[in-house]
Design an enzyme around this catalytic site. Structure first.
Site, PDB file in Angstrom:
ATOM      1  N   GLU A   1       0.529  -0.820  -0.236  1.00 36.33           N
ATOM      2  CA  GLU A   1      -0.072  -0.666   0.144  1.00 36.33           C
ATOM      3  C   GLU A   1       0.582   1.429   0.286  1.00 36.33           C
ATOM      4  OE1 GLU A   1      -0.640  -2.704   1.697  1.00 36.33           O
ATOM      5  OE2 GLU A   1      -2.185  -3.003   1.625  1.00 36.33           O
TER       6      GLU A   1
ATOM      7  N   LYS B   1     -17.068  -0.332   6.890  1.00 36.03           N
ATOM      8  CA  LYS B   1     -17.919  -2.541   5.949  1.00 36.03           C
ATOM      9  C   LYS B   1     -19.512  -2.054   5.894  1.00 36.03           C
ATOM     10  CE  LYS B   1     -17.387  -6.603   4.588  1.00 36.03           C
ATOM     11  NZ  LYS B   1     -16.670  -7.585   3.907  1.00 36.03           N
TER      12      LYS B   1
END
Lengths: 576, 165
Positions: A53, A165
């Site tokens: 990342e 989420k």
């Protein structure tokens, strides 16, 4: 008719597409799988899968630096998000517009130390321009639009958006509403300089006898290079660039006196020290420029133009502060010069330039070529690189000696050509940044200038380059050492090379080949030009050029610690 | 020098942490800090008492202003203002003499006894920092102080000048 309903994940992708985002650099994981599913089902936004990342943030950063647009990153919660931290800090220090979308555990689990939960908004708080905890799916589109707006306006910077989420999942849907014309009551950056301050600045400039223009990364960010050149030519003033400002005026312009600061040219630092007026444009009097602030240019009147009021009088007191976008302020200065019928003080200018030519004649940015059969000097590699690319390449640097050699020996003609981590000094930045640049400009030469230390900090991206066909040229100045650390150890620590020596370097040629790329090694000076030419001729291939250079070479000139701006070592044992 | 800063900002989650984080990140001082929503619930008002020279204060004001959530910041100490702090003091009141003395001191300072226990008086007082310090000191001459809680100061400019959107 009722409006079409979207899931949170679809809204994320739809918002990015509404913002005309071309590339999203990222890595999937549990909390963002719904977004990845939505990305899979559309063609507007292309996702680029990195191998770590941190590299995603640097790719987005490089893309942003080269294009001037916002760079976008997507990472999952927990380790995905924390891996972005170095890249966010890098963008923050250099004022780069970036939006990082980070997943988060479902809102019902936040605070429970759930699997892959970290408070990324909290972790990144000191290194972002702003951040958002998104908690309702209806808010997603406008939060992303606001994040982009904040990232690119005023003094640009990174913005983090945390997306739990449960608001992304298909179980919840809502109508999609986005306001692209963002208005915020708490955020209205100043644009124009205050007219009174402009008048005061021009009066100070007109009365100057030894004026210097000191310009920084703000010129590049504001696309103000042409205006800067016009201003410098109107005033016939000497102009110096910071490390971040290189390319803000052509490196071969007759008024350009080189980079200033720690490894700046003698003439740049001497000109600053002897100036009676310093016109600072989009620069922030960083400690790598000023050296000891107590000894910094005591006789100069300082005009400081910056978009960020906190940069003004932070380290060095400004006599004439001007807050505004540097391009607009230069326009205002030019208009006021015209209005007041500005005439150059030819006599004073002649004397001033004579003095500057004297410092220039020392030729402080120079090196001793190797004796017959000797090791290649790192500076020679940069010079060869400049020649072969006609000075037109995008040069993305890692951090260390090679960074300074590139800054000194590759005169950049245009802004955005020179891409480096100036503020944070992030090793591992150069390669992924170059990848981001190459994606933006596939037809241009894009070089990653690096060293055997830095390149190993993100070398896994060789794999990404193979997947997406990103043919950057990696030129590694291999000195079997952490060169800059070693240089300081030589100069300050009695030559004790504590952990600066790399004893088990990989075979970089084989390594490049293992990833499916071309690797080559350059050992001697006589093959330098021809092999580099070969490398650049392979337009569609990533070429890793491992150049074995003289490990004993130091970067000169160099400011003497705790001294004034112009107290410098010109070469080993030779003070200015 | 001691300064009182009044900050008007968006009443959003995380706004306060950004202010507090900024002070610790840049090594600025916080002497007291109070925060509450204003008459407009979308806005919070923070009052911070801090110490620093002019250069530090200039940076504090600019850095706070730079936060995206912040709408306005003002240094109340720059001009005429009113400053108040609330203090609750729990003292021992064991016998007639100490009860009378505590009551007398509370009256002189225009405080109020708001709770009485078997051997305890709790007094409420408002005032500026100097008055509160003097009050606590005076009480300590007459009896034993069990507990002190101060709210941190709030302030407002005198006259027409107002901190609002």
């Amino acid at each position: 008719m009722t409006a079409k309903l979207y899931t949170g994940a679809e809204m994320v992708v739809k918002a990015l597409s509404a913002l005309e985002v071309k590339y999203l650099f990222g890595y999937p994981g549990g909390s963002v799988l719904d977004i990845y599913d939505a990305l899979f089902q559309q063609d507007d936004v292309e996702h680029v899968l990195v191998r770590h990342e941190q590299a995603a943030t640097h790719m987005a950063d490089g893309y942003a630096r080269a294009t001037g647009e916002v760079g976008y990153v997507l990472a999952t919660s927990g380790p995905g998000a924390t891996n972005c931290v170095t890249g966010i800090a890098t963008a923050y220090m250099d004022s780069i517009p970036m939006v990082v979308l980070a997943g988060q555990v479902p809102t019902t689990l936040i605070g429970d130390d759930a699997f892959q939960e970290t408070d990324i908004v909290g972790c990144s708080r000191p290194i972002v321009k702003h951040s958002f905890n998104c908690r309702r799916l209806e808010d997603i589109p406008n939060i992303i639009a606001q994040a982009a707006y904040i990232a690119k306006t005023g003094r640009p910077g990174p913005v983090v958006v945390e997306l739990p989420k449960d608001i992304l999942m298909p179980t919840h849907k809502a109508a999609f509403n986005i306001e692209l014309d963002v208005q915020m009551r708490s955020y209205n950056p100043t644009v124009k300089g205050h007219p009174k301050q402009i008048k005061k600045a021009v009066k100070t400039i007109a009365n100057a006898e030894r004026l210097v223009v000191y310009s920084g990364g703000g010129i590049v960010l504001a696309n103000a290079a042409e205006l800067l050149t016009e201003l410098v030519e109107t005033l016939d003033a000497p102009v110096t660039n910071t490390l971040m400002g290189l390319g803000g005026i052509s490196g071969t312009h007759k008024n350009f006196i080189g980079m200033l600061g720690m490894h700046g040219s003698l003439e740049a630092n001497k000109t600053m020290a002897n100036a009676d007026v310093i016109l600072a444009l989009g620069a922030r009097f960083d400690d790598r420029v000023t050296n000891n602030v107590k000894k910094f240019c005591p006789n100069a009147t300082i005009i400081h133009v910056d978009i960020d009021p906190t940069s003004i009088s932070k380290t060095i007191n400004a006599h004439v502060p001007v807050v505004g976008l540097v391009d607009i302020v230069i326009e205002q200065l030019l208009a006021e010069l015209k209005e007041t019928n500005f005439q150059k003080n030819e006599a004073a200018l002649k004397q001033w330039w004579q003095q500057i030519e004297g410092w220039r004649s020392v030729n402080s940015v120079s090196y001793v070529p190797p004796a017959e059969g000797g090791k290649i000097k790192p500076q020679q590699v940069v010079e060869a690189m400049y020649k072969i690319t006609n000075g037109e390449a995008y040069v993305c640097s890692d951090v260390g000696q090679h960074q300074m050699f590139a800054a000194q020996y590759y005169p950049f003609a245009k802004p955005r050509q020179w891409i480096n981590s100036g503020g944070l000094g992030t090793m591992g930045f150069g390669f992924p940044a170059a990848m981001g640049v190459k994606m933006a400009f596939p037809d241009s030469h894009v070089i990653c200038i690096t060293g055997d230390g830095s390149i190993q900090m993100n070398i896994q991206e060789l794999s990404t380059c193979m997947q997406y066909g990103i043919p950057v040229k990696i030129i590694s100045l291999n000195n079997r050492s952490l060169g800059m650390v070693r240089q300081w150890q030589d100069m300050v620590y009695g030559g004790r090379h504590s952990s600066s020596y790399m004893e088990s370097l990989p075979d970089f040629v084989k390594l490049a080949e293992a990833y499916g790329h071309v690797g080559m090694q350059i050992n001697t000076l006589d093959e330098l030009d021809s092999k580099l030419e070969q490398a650049f001729a392979m337009k569609d291939r990533l070429v890793f050029v491992d150049v074995l250079v003289d490990e004993k070479e130091h970067v000169y000139p160099m400011q003497i610690r705790l001294g004034a701006i112009d107290d410098m070592w010109i070469k080993k044992g030779d003070k200015a | 020098m001691r300064r009182i800063l009044a900050i008007l900002l968006e009443n959003e989650p995380g706004s306060l942490s950004r202010i507090v984080g900024l002070f610790s990140q840049r090594a600025f001082n916080i002497e007291t800090l109070t925060v509450a929503p204003t008459d407009d619930p979308s806005l919070s008002r923070i009052t911070i008492a801090t110490v620093g020279d002019d250069k530090v204060l200039e940076q504090i004001v600019k850095q706070v202003n730079k936060l995206i959530d912040v709408i306005k910041i003002t240094d109340l100490t720059e001009r005429a203002h009113v400053e108040r702090e609330l203090v609750l003091v729990k003292v021992l009141a064991m016998n007639d003499k100490s009860r009378t003395e505590v009551k007398r001191i509370a009256d002189i300072f225009r405080g109020a006894i708001i709770d009485i226990g078997k051997q305890i008086y709790t007094i409420e007082l408002t005032g500026d920092a100097d008055k509160i310090a003097a009050f606590i000191k005076t009480l300590s001459y007459e009896t034993e102080i069990v507990e002190v809680v101060r709210s941190g100061c709030v302030g407002i400019a005198r006259g027409e000048k107002a901190l609002k959107v």
